[in-house]
Design a protein around this motif. Structure first.
Motif, short mmCIF file in Angstrom:
data_model
loop_
_atom_site.label_atom_id
_atom_site.label_comp_id
_atom_site.label_asym_id
_atom_site.label_seq_id
_atom_site.Cartn_x
_atom_site.Cartn_y
_atom_site.Cartn_z
N CYS A 190 -20.19 -5.39 30.13
CA CYS A 190 -20.06 -6.74 29.70
C CYS A 190 -19.44 -7.25 30.82
CB CYS A 190 -19.27 -6.86 28.27
SG CYS A 190 -19.95 -6.06 27.08
N ALA A 204 -14.57 -7.37 19.81
CA ALA A 204 -15.21 -8.24 20.98
C ALA A 204 -16.37 -9.06 20.61
CB ALA A 204 -15.60 -7.30 21.97
N MET A 253 -16.78 -10.20 31.81
CA MET A 253 -15.66 -11.26 31.41
C MET A 253 -15.43 -12.20 32.51
SD MET A 253 -13.10 -8.91 29.02
CE MET A 253 -12.11 -8.05 30.53
N GLN A 281 -12.68 -0.52 32.77
CA GLN A 281 -12.87 -1.94 33.09
C GLN A 281 -12.48 -2.10 34.71
OE1 GLN A 281 -9.73 -4.48 31.29
NE2 GLN A 281 -10.25 -6.31 32.41
N LEU A 288 -9.73 -14.28 30.51
CA LEU A 288 -9.82 -13.04 29.79
C LEU A 288 -10.28 -11.85 30.90
CD1 LEU A 288 -10.76 -11.71 27.19
CD2 LEU A 288 -12.99 -12.15 27.52
N ALA A 289 -10.86 -12.41 31.99
CA ALA A 289 -10.94 -11.23 33.14
C ALA A 289 -9.64 -10.94 33.66
CB ALA A 289 -11.97 -11.72 34.19
N ALA A 311 -18.70 -11.08 27.46
CA ALA A 311 -17.57 -10.94 26.53
C ALA A 311 -17.02 -12.12 26.41
CB ALA A 311 -16.76 -9.77 26.76
N ASN A 312 -17.24 -12.84 25.34
CA ASN A 312 -16.68 -14.17 25.21
C ASN A 312 -15.17 -14.06 24.65
OD1 ASN A 312 -18.65 -15.72 26.00
ND2 ASN A 312 -19.45 -16.04 23.95
N ASP A 313 -15.05 -13.15 24.04
CA ASP A 313 -13.55 -12.80 23.53
C ASP A 313 -13.26 -11.65 23.17
OD1 ASP A 313 -10.99 -13.75 22.64
OD2 ASP A 313 -11.51 -14.30 20.73
#
Length: 95
Positions: free
Chosen positions: A48, A67, A50, A11, A54-55, A86-88
């Motif tokens: 993905c 995810a 974010m 990430q 979330l980011a 990535a929504n969640d």
């Protein structure tokens, strides 16, 4: 939308981009690489994006997560691009 279990590969740090939708005019954004759980060495992997709160969450290499991914295609100057959002993302455990 697709919801699956993944292992976090990496990430990036969150950066801020201009946004008309955010109250402050800026929106947090980062990239996360997710690999499908159980796929072994050659399993499917997704890069993905974010956004927002979330980011600002931090996930680490090896974390097991659930995810929900949204796939979006858009065209710019005749070139077609696919985005994975990535929504969640919910951390399940660290292995």
């Amino acid at each position: 939308m697709k919801t699956k279990i993944f292992r976090v590969v990496s990430q990036t740090e969150a950066s801020y981009v201009a946004s008309q939708k955010a109250e402050s005019g800026q929106l947090a954004k980062c990239l996360i690489r997710l690999k499908e759980f159980g796929g072994g060495k050659f399993g499917n992997e997704y890069a993905c994006t974010m956004f927002g709160n979330l980011a600002q969450c931090r996930f680490y290499e090896g974390d097991l997560v659930a995810a929900s991914l949204r796939f979006h295609v858009h065209e710019v100057n005749g070139a077609v691009y696919q985005e994975v959002i990535a929504n969640d993302v919910v951390k399940l455990s660290k292995v």
